[in-house]
Scaffold this active site. Structure first.
Site, PDB file in Angstrom:
ATOM      1  N   ARG A 123       3.929  13.838  -8.799  1.00 59.61           N
ATOM      2  CA  ARG A 123       4.142  13.207 -10.109  1.00 59.61           C
ATOM      3  C   ARG A 123       2.802  12.832 -10.745  1.00 59.61           C
ATOM      4  O   ARG A 123       1.798  12.695 -10.051  1.00 59.61           O
ATOM      5  CB  ARG A 123       5.053  11.989  -9.981  1.00 59.61           C
ATOM      6  CG  ARG A 123       4.437  10.816  -9.243  1.00 59.61           C
ATOM      7  CD  ARG A 123       5.419   9.640  -9.137  1.00 59.61           C
ATOM      8  NE  ARG A 123       4.801   8.484  -8.510  1.00 59.61           N
ATOM      9  CZ  ARG A 123       5.453   7.397  -8.116  1.00 59.61           C
ATOM     10  NH1 ARG A 123       6.750   7.323  -8.271  1.00 59.61           N
ATOM     11  NH2 ARG A 123       4.818   6.385  -7.560  1.00 59.61           N
ATOM     12  N   GLY A 128       0.837  -1.206   0.000  1.00 59.34           N
ATOM     13  CA  GLY A 128       0.000   0.000   0.000  1.00 59.34           C
ATOM     14  C   GLY A 128       0.865   1.247   0.000  1.00 59.34           C
ATOM     15  O   GLY A 128       2.064   1.192   0.269  1.00 59.34           O
ATOM     16  N   ASP A 141       4.434  -4.913  -7.326  1.00 53.80           N
ATOM     17  CA  ASP A 141       3.816  -3.649  -6.890  1.00 53.80           C
ATOM     18  C   ASP A 141       4.389  -2.462  -7.657  1.00 53.80           C
ATOM     19  O   ASP A 141       3.867  -1.352  -7.563  1.00 53.80           O
ATOM     20  CB  ASP A 141       3.999  -3.436  -5.381  1.00 53.80           C
ATOM     21  CG  ASP A 141       5.445  -3.572  -4.950  1.00 53.80           C
ATOM     22  OD1 ASP A 141       6.018  -4.657  -5.163  1.00 53.80           O
ATOM     23  OD2 ASP A 141       6.005  -2.605  -4.433  1.00 53.80           O
TER      24      ASP A 141
HETATM   25  P1  AMP Z   1       8.967   1.267  -3.145  1.00 52.40           P
HETATM   26  O1  AMP Z   1      10.306   0.683  -2.846  1.00 52.40           O
HETATM   27  O2  AMP Z   1       8.982   2.767  -3.271  1.00 52.40           O
HETATM   28  O3  AMP Z   1       8.280   0.614  -4.277  1.00 52.40           O
HETATM   29  O4  AMP Z   1       8.092   0.985  -1.825  1.00 52.40           O
HETATM   30  C1  AMP Z   1       7.771  -0.312  -1.356  1.00 52.40           C
HETATM   31  C2  AMP Z   1       6.788  -0.188  -0.212  1.00 52.40           C
HETATM   32  O5  AMP Z   1       7.401   0.455   0.911  1.00 52.40           O
HETATM   33  C3  AMP Z   1       5.549   0.628  -0.540  1.00 52.40           C
HETATM   34  O6  AMP Z   1       4.456   0.064   0.166  1.00 52.40           O
HETATM   35  C4  AMP Z   1       5.887   1.983   0.016  1.00 52.40           C
HETATM   36  O7  AMP Z   1       4.760   2.752   0.294  1.00 52.40           O
HETATM   37  C5  AMP Z   1       6.645   1.596   1.285  1.00 52.40           C
HETATM   38  N1  AMP Z   1       7.564   2.666   1.729  1.00 52.40           N
HETATM   39  C6  AMP Z   1       8.734   3.022   1.159  1.00 52.40           C
HETATM   40  N2  AMP Z   1       9.298   4.040   1.836  1.00 52.40           N
HETATM   41  C7  AMP Z   1       8.467   4.350   2.850  1.00 52.40           C
HETATM   42  C8  AMP Z   1       8.492   5.302   3.923  1.00 52.40           C
HETATM   43  N3  AMP Z   1       9.492   6.174   4.066  1.00 52.40           N
HETATM   44  N4  AMP Z   1       7.447   5.318   4.771  1.00 52.40           N
HETATM   45  C9  AMP Z   1       6.427   4.459   4.647  1.00 52.40           C
HETATM   46  N5  AMP Z   1       6.347   3.528   3.685  1.00 52.40           N
HETATM   47  C10 AMP Z   1       7.350   3.469   2.789  1.00 52.40           C
HETATM   48 MG    MG Z   2       6.695   0.998  -5.294  1.00 54.67          MG
END
Ligand code: AMP
Ligand code: MG
Length: 478
Positions: free
Chosen positions: A168, A82, A244
């Site tokens: 974005r 999420g 995801d």
């Molecule tokens: P991503 O690596 O950006 O695709 O993120 C993978 C998951 O980690 C997603 O559910 C993001 O919303 C969550 N996520 C990444 N960074 C953060 C953060 N600083 N705080 C909360 N959730 C995060």
């Molecule tokens: Mg992501």
């Protein structure tokens, strides 16, 4: 006339959480994509107006902003995810059939944040801005960055660093993981609602198909194949192709540990967390197929009411993956050599060249550029006997078929001169973090016209030192 809508909120409520972005203590615009904001008609002539549009000004009790629920396979393992640090402030409807989510990356905590702080760092957002804009100008489907706004907050990572928000746009942030979420945590009605919504929004031509879920599977598969062939064309490694991070719109997004290849090695991995090379350059096709298989599994109950028949339908569609991939890949790669037909013997031109490039550690971008651009070739050339023989044979073939000048015209729109070289990106980010915007601005400018080799910017075609590139590591968008 453009307006903001929230059609996603018509889905059952398990698909989202209504949540407002965090207030920013001391917002400051670091980068503004004026041209794009103007095209979209988004007010940007002063900071208060822009912040108010982005729902970052005073709390707005009317706001319909939301975070999306999704799950996904991360490095092969299924998990609930999420939007933990992203908030959608609405869908910007620019014209009929032209609808973009506007999402704030680093927008604050949501119920999906798990242990995270909901924030994003300034450096990672600058990087996403630069690379996503570069991809756009390379004519590759992508999310686009509207701005980088420093929050005035410090964020705890390995060190304490500056925080930022990156607004974005994307045609939609619905991902394979959204379907996996619906399949695992929702009812059949929820899955049906998501499927219908996605088709209506992204692929309305599929509405009338006899089996629209099967048509969606096939369409998303083909759009992913096309997208990843485009990545291969320019040497892009996404780095974290978890389900995801696979948008069913066929757009590239979530620029975390991505980077462009330099010296050609199909095993190249830059991501610090990809220790087994799952998302290496050469694995992107296989992973694409693996991800599409997860999509098919999620869609299964919609493909047919009887599971066995549903599996057969899924298998039949995925059974066409390899042939579609091979056709699209060679079509793409042959255009890099100025060749417009595709047949097995022509594919050998590609295979043989890639083998030479790998064994002789030739630069991916510059090798193709030099073949198609005499101005660039005169400045730099590689002349091993093996390569010269390949080149002479290829030139003879071109002269006897399409002709050199026609081939060069094709090559010049398929082979970029300017990609975001790792060392240039690092330099631009280092300088920008220290308050000097010039290297970043210059690099961004060069990347806005990637297919025209301009000798003034020759230094931007230089690959990094091999020692630098071998040790270079990228990190998830923290
Ligand atoms: P991503 O690596 O950006 O695709 O993120 C993978 C998951 O980690 C997603 O559910 C993001 O919303 C969550 N996520 C990444 N960074 C953060 C953060 N600083 N705080 C909360 N959730 C995060
Ligand atoms: Mg992501």
């Amino acid at each position: 006339m453009s307006k903001t809508e929230f059609t996603y909120l018509n889905l059952p409520s398990l698909f989202y959480e209504k949540v407002q972005p965090s207030r920013l203590p001391k917002p400051e615009i670091a980068l503004l994509n004026q041209a794009l904001l103007n095209v979209l008609g988004i007010p940007n002539n002063n900071l208060p107006k822009l912040l108010s549009f982005l729902q970052l000004a005073d709390p707005n009790p009317e706001a319909q902003t939301f975070a999306q629920a999704y799950a996904g396979h991360q490095f092969g393992h299924f998990t609930m995810l999420g939007d933990g640090r992203a908030i959608i402030i609405g869908e910007w409807v620019q014209a009929e059939n032209l609808r973009y989510d506007i999402q704030l990356k680093g927008g604050g905590r949501t119920k999906y944040s798990r242990g995270g702080d909901g924030k994003a760092t300034y450096r990672a957002m600058l990087r996403e801005y630069l690379i996503s804009e570069s991809m756009f100008h390379l004519n590759i489907a992508t999310s686009r960055s509207l701005a980088v706004i420093k929050t005035g907050e410090w964020v705890q990572r390995e060190m304490v660093v500056e925080g930022a928000v990156l607004p974005r746009i994307m045609k939609s942030h619905i991902r394979i993981g959204t379907f996996e979420f619906a399949r695992h945590f929702g009812t059949l009605n929820d899955l049906t609602a998501l499927c219908n919504y996605s088709i209506n929004r992204l692929y309305p031509q599929l509405k009338t198909k006899e089996n629209s879920a099967a048509a969606l599977l096939e369409t998303v598969m083909v759009s992913q194949i096309n997208l990843i062939c485009e990545w291969m064309r320019v040497g892009f490694i996404h780095g974290v192709m978890n389900t995801d991070n696979v948008a069913i719109s066929g757009e590239t997004f979530d620029y975390g540990p991505c980077a462009f290849i330099n010296s050609y090695n199909p095993n190249t991995v830059y991501s610090s967390i990809d220790r087994d090379g799952r998302y290496a350059f050469k694995n992107q096709a296989n992973i694409c197929k693996w991800n599409i298989t997860r999509f098919a599994e999620a869609l299964l109950p919609l493909l047919h009411t009887e599971e066995e028949k549903a599996i057969l339908i899924a298998k039949e569609i995925i059974g066409t993956f390899d042939q579609i991939w091979v056709n699209q890949y060679y079509k793409t790669m042959l255009l890099k050599l100025g060749i417009t037909e595709v047949n097995i013997s022509l594919c050998d031109w590609v295979n043989e060249l890639l083998k030479i490039m790998e064994e002789e550690q030739m630069d991916y971008t510059n090798t193709f550029l030099a073949l198609g651009n005499p101005d660039f070739a005169s400045e730099t050339h590689h002349c091993s006997e093996r390569f010269s023989t390949w080149r002479n044979n290829w030139e003879k073939y071109i002269e006897n078929s399409i002709g050199l000048s026609k081939a060069q015209a094709i090559m010049q729109v398929n082979n970029p001169a300017f990609i975001p070289r790792n060392h240039e990106v690092e330099k631009a980010l280092d300088e920008m973090s220290m308050g000097n915007a010039k290297p970043f601005e210059n690099l961004l400018q060069v990347l806005q016209n990637p297919y025209t080799y301009n000798p003034t910017f020759h230094s931007y075609t230089n690959p990094p030192q091999s020692e630098f590139d071998k040790k270079f590591k990228t990190f998830c968008g923290t």
